[in-house]
Design a protein around this motif. Structure first.
Motif, PDB file in Angstrom:
ATOM      1  N   LEU A 187       0.856  -1.116  -0.003  1.00  0.00           N
ATOM      2  CA  LEU A 187       0.203  -0.413  -0.161  1.00  0.00           C
ATOM      3  C   LEU A 187       0.703   1.603   0.101  1.00  0.00           C
ATOM      4  N   ASN A 188       1.836   0.943   0.568  1.00  0.00           N
ATOM      5  CA  ASN A 188       2.746   2.302   0.872  1.00  0.00           C
ATOM      6  C   ASN A 188       3.628   2.334  -0.677  1.00  0.00           C
ATOM      7  N   LEU A 189       4.072   1.612  -1.142  1.00  0.00           N
ATOM      8  CA  LEU A 189       4.160   1.895  -2.344  1.00  0.00           C
ATOM      9  C   LEU A 189       3.435   2.310  -3.812  1.00  0.00           C
ATOM     10  N   LEU A 190       2.225   1.482  -3.348  1.00  0.00           N
ATOM     11  CA  LEU A 190       0.863   2.682  -3.948  1.00  0.00           C
ATOM     12  C   LEU A 190       0.935   3.394  -4.202  1.00  0.00           C
ATOM     13  N   GLU A 191       1.227   4.390  -3.197  1.00  0.00           N
ATOM     14  CA  GLU A 191       1.111   5.579  -2.951  1.00  0.00           C
ATOM     15  C   GLU A 191       2.779   6.443  -3.325  1.00  0.00           C
ATOM     16  N   ARG A 192       3.185   5.862  -2.551  1.00  0.00           N
ATOM     17  CA  ARG A 192       4.889   6.280  -3.467  1.00  0.00           C
ATOM     18  C   ARG A 192       5.240   6.568  -4.580  1.00  0.00           C
ATOM     19  N   VAL A 193       5.127   5.238  -5.052  1.00  0.00           N
ATOM     20  CA  VAL A 193       5.953   5.262  -6.299  1.00  0.00           C
ATOM     21  C   VAL A 193       4.665   4.791  -7.119  1.00  0.00           C
ATOM     22  N   ARG A 194       3.403   4.583  -7.116  1.00  0.00           N
ATOM     23  CA  ARG A 194       2.351   4.132  -8.426  1.00  0.00           C
ATOM     24  C   ARG A 194       3.254   3.205  -8.745  1.00  0.00           C
ATOM     25  N   PRO A 195       3.642   1.889  -8.855  1.00  0.00           N
ATOM     26  CA  PRO A 195       3.877   1.090  -9.692  1.00  0.00           C
ATOM     27  C   PRO A 195       2.717   0.577 -10.780  1.00  0.00           C
ATOM     28  N   ASP A 196       3.087  -0.291 -11.902  1.00  0.00           N
ATOM     29  CA  ASP A 196       2.235  -1.069 -12.308  1.00  0.00           C
ATOM     30  C   ASP A 196       1.031  -2.071 -12.481  1.00  0.00           C
ATOM     31  N   VAL A 197       2.794  -2.626 -11.405  1.00  0.00           N
ATOM     32  CA  VAL A 197       2.381  -4.310 -10.431  1.00  0.00           C
ATOM     33  C   VAL A 197       3.149  -4.147  -9.372  1.00  0.00           C
ATOM     34  N   VAL A 198       2.384  -4.586  -8.007  1.00  0.00           N
ATOM     35  CA  VAL A 198       2.699  -4.989  -6.953  1.00  0.00           C
ATOM     36  C   VAL A 198       2.759  -6.367  -6.505  1.00  0.00           C
ATOM     37  N   ARG A 199       4.220  -7.228  -6.878  1.00  0.00           N
ATOM     38  CA  ARG A 199       4.769  -8.040  -6.572  1.00  0.00           C
ATOM     39  C   ARG A 199       4.409  -8.665  -4.775  1.00  0.00           C
ATOM     40  N   LEU A 200       3.456  -9.798  -4.604  1.00  0.00           N
ATOM     41  CA  LEU A 200       4.163 -10.606  -3.151  1.00  0.00           C
ATOM     42  C   LEU A 200       4.369 -11.614  -3.347  1.00  0.00           C
ATOM     43  N   ASP A 201       4.104 -12.007  -2.057  1.00  0.00           N
ATOM     44  CA  ASP A 201       6.282 -13.215  -2.542  1.00  0.00           C
ATOM     45  C   ASP A 201       3.723 -15.091  -0.910  1.00  0.00           C
ATOM     46  N   ALA A 202       3.692 -15.774  -2.115  1.00  0.00           N
ATOM     47  CA  ALA A 202       2.783 -15.975  -2.008  1.00  0.00           C
ATOM     48  C   ALA A 202       3.191 -16.696  -0.673  1.00  0.00           C
ATOM     49  N   ARG A 203       4.111 -17.264   0.098  1.00  0.00           N
ATOM     50  CA  ARG A 203       4.550 -17.720   1.284  1.00  0.00           C
ATOM     51  C   ARG A 203       4.485 -17.087   2.138  1.00  0.00           C
ATOM     52  N   TYR A 204       3.898 -16.472   2.109  1.00  0.00           N
ATOM     53  CA  TYR A 204       3.449 -15.187   3.714  1.00  0.00           C
ATOM     54  C   TYR A 204       2.363 -14.090   3.152  1.00  0.00           C
ATOM     55  N   LEU A 205       1.409 -14.783   3.391  1.00  0.00           N
ATOM     56  CA  LEU A 205      -0.293 -14.530   3.128  1.00  0.00           C
ATOM     57  C   LEU A 205      -0.885 -14.924   4.565  1.00  0.00           C
ATOM     58  N   GLN A 206      -0.829 -14.565   5.768  1.00  0.00           N
ATOM     59  CA  GLN A 206      -1.120 -14.242   7.002  1.00  0.00           C
ATOM     60  C   GLN A 206      -1.900 -13.233   7.208  1.00  0.00           C
ATOM     61  N   ASP A 207      -1.709 -12.191   6.763  1.00  0.00           N
ATOM     62  CA  ASP A 207      -2.721 -11.094   6.382  1.00  0.00           C
ATOM     63  C   ASP A 207      -3.933 -11.102   5.619  1.00  0.00           C
ATOM     64  N   GLU A 208      -4.598 -11.931   5.729  1.00  0.00           N
ATOM     65  CA  GLU A 208      -5.634 -11.828   4.205  1.00  0.00           C
ATOM     66  C   GLU A 208      -6.361 -10.617   4.527  1.00  0.00           C
ATOM     67  N   GLU A 209      -6.711  -9.752   5.519  1.00  0.00           N
ATOM     68  CA  GLU A 209      -7.436  -8.568   5.071  1.00  0.00           C
ATOM     69  C   GLU A 209      -6.468  -7.701   5.007  1.00  0.00           C
ATOM     70  N   GLY A 210      -5.507  -7.633   4.757  1.00  0.00           N
ATOM     71  CA  GLY A 210      -4.154  -6.298   4.429  1.00  0.00           C
ATOM     72  C   GLY A 210      -4.240  -6.705   2.720  1.00  0.00           C
ATOM     73  N   ILE A 211      -3.609  -8.126   2.452  1.00  0.00           N
ATOM     74  CA  ILE A 211      -4.145  -8.346   1.274  1.00  0.00           C
ATOM     75  C   ILE A 211      -5.257  -7.916   0.127  1.00  0.00           C
ATOM     76  N   VAL A 212      -6.078  -8.096   1.212  1.00  0.00           N
ATOM     77  CA  VAL A 212      -8.162  -7.815   0.903  1.00  0.00           C
ATOM     78  C   VAL A 212      -7.658  -6.094   0.030  1.00  0.00           C
ATOM     79  N   ALA A 213      -7.227  -5.769   1.259  1.00  0.00           N
ATOM     80  CA  ALA A 213      -7.224  -3.894   1.394  1.00  0.00           C
ATOM     81  C   ALA A 213      -6.395  -3.899  -0.177  1.00  0.00           C
ATOM     82  N   LEU A 214      -5.391  -4.428  -0.143  1.00  0.00           N
ATOM     83  CA  LEU A 214      -4.461  -3.983  -0.618  1.00  0.00           C
ATOM     84  C   LEU A 214      -5.111  -4.372  -2.578  1.00  0.00           C
ATOM     85  N   LEU A 215      -5.755  -4.851  -2.843  1.00  0.00           N
ATOM     86  CA  LEU A 215      -6.021  -5.345  -3.784  1.00  0.00           C
ATOM     87  C   LEU A 215      -7.082  -4.296  -4.119  1.00  0.00           C
TER      88      LEU A 215
END
Length: 277
Positions: A187-215
C-alpha cells in the motif's frame, strides 16, 4: 504477431559469416548469449489468472544451455563473479536475450513480458535508467508497451533511489513492478511510487485482510497484484480465500502452476491447469 525488423535481425544472426555480435542462434532458432565463457539462453515462467488458468504474462529467466533439460539458473553465479560494470552488461544482455526469445515466438500472443532489473544496476547506472534498453527495443521494432520491468526490493534508506529509478523508467515509456514484503508495504509503494504491478510472495499470506485492502487499492489505481512463488496447495487455498473475499480474479506465478520453459507453447498447452491446481 510478427515483428518484421526482429525477423530481419534473426536472419542476419543465422548467417554466421556476417553476424558480429555476442548473440547467436542455435539450430532450433533460440538466441544464445555468451558471458564469462558461459552460454546462456532464456526460459519463461507464466503468470496466470488463477480462476481460468489464462496466461497473462511471462517472466524471462536466464538459463544455461542444455540439450537434456531447461538448463540451470546462472544469474547468481555470474553476478557474484562480475564487477559493477560487468553486472550491468550481464543485466542488459539477459534482457535483450529474453526480448528476442520471447517475441520471436508467435505463441507470445498478447501476453506481457516481465524482465528483471537486478539490484546492482540501480546504483551502477548514473542517470536515465531504461534509455539504452528502450533504444534496443526501438531498433528491433519490439513493443515497449508489453514490457514490465521488475525492480528489485530496496531498503528503507534506498527509498529515494527507487523513486528516482522508477521515474526514469516511466519517462522512457516502461511499465514497472515493485516487490513488497507485506500488504502494508505494498500500500505504501502504491501511494509513493505508483507502480503498474505490485508483487507479493505467496509463501507469506497471513495478513489476508491487509491483502484484500491492497487488492482494492490497486484496482482503484489500475495496478495489478501478482502473487509470486506459489509452490504449495496451502498457499493456493489461501489465495482462493483472498480472491473470494476481494471479489476479484488473482494473478499468480510459481512452480505449483508452471516450471520455466524455453517454448511458450508448452505453457499454452497447459492452459487451465492454474484453475485446477
Amino acid at each position: 504477431m510478427s515483428f518484421p525488423v526482429l525477423n530481419q535481425y534473426l536472419a542476419r544472426l543465422s548467417d554466421q559469416s556476417t553476424a558480429s555480435t555476442s548473440i547467436r542462434l542455435d539450430p532450433q532458432g533460440r538466441a544464445l548469449g555468451r558471458f564469462f565463457n558461459c552460454t546462456m539462453t532464456s526460459a519463461f515462467q507464466p503468470v496466470r489468472e488463477l480462476h481460468r488458468g489464462e496466461v497473462v504474462a511471462y517472466e524471462g529467466l536466464a538459463r544455461s544451455v542444455s540439450s537434456a533439460d531447461e538448463g540451470l539458473s546462472l544469474w547468481k553465479l555470474l553476478d557474484h563473479a562480475a564487477s559493477d560494470d560487468e553486472s550491468v552488461e550481464l543485466d542488459r544482455l539477459c534482457r535483450m536475450l529474453h526480448a528476442i526469445n520471447f517475441f520471436r515466438q508467435e505463441d507470445s500472443g498478447d501476453a506481457d513480458l516481465y524482465l528483471n532489473v537486478h539490484d546492482r544496476l540501480l546504483s551502477a547506472v548514473s542517470s536515465n535508467h531504461g534509455y539504452a534498453f528502450q533504444r534496443i527495443l526501438d531498433a528491433l521494432g519490439l513493443p515497449i508497451a508489453r514490457i514490465v520491468l521488475l525492480l528489485p526490493p530496496v531498503t528503507a534508506q534506498q527509498g529515494w533511489l527507487l523513486n528516482y529509478v522508477a521515474d526514469n523508467y516511466r519517462r522512457n515509456g516502461f511499465r514497472f513492478a515493485v516487490s513488497a514484503g507485506s500488504a502494508r508495504e505494498g500500500l505504501n509503494l502504491l501511494e509513493r511510487v505508483r507502480p503498474d504491478v505490485v508483487r507479493l510472495d505467496a509463501r507469506y499470506l497471513q495478513d489476508e485482510e491487509g491483502i484484500v485492502a491492497l487488492l482494492a487499492q490497486s484496482a482503484r489505481q489500475n495496478a495489478g497484484v501478482v502473487f509470486k512463488r506459489l509452490e504449495t496447495r496451502e498457499s493456493l487455498q489461501a489465495l482462493q480465500r483472498i480472491g473470494e473475499a476481494a471479489g476479484a480474479p488473482l494473478l499468480a506465478q510459481g512452480y505449483l502452476l508452471d516450471a520455466p520453459r524455453t517454448l511458450l507453447r508448452d505453457a499454452i498447452r497447459e492452459q487451465g491447469l492454474g484453475a485446477a491446481a
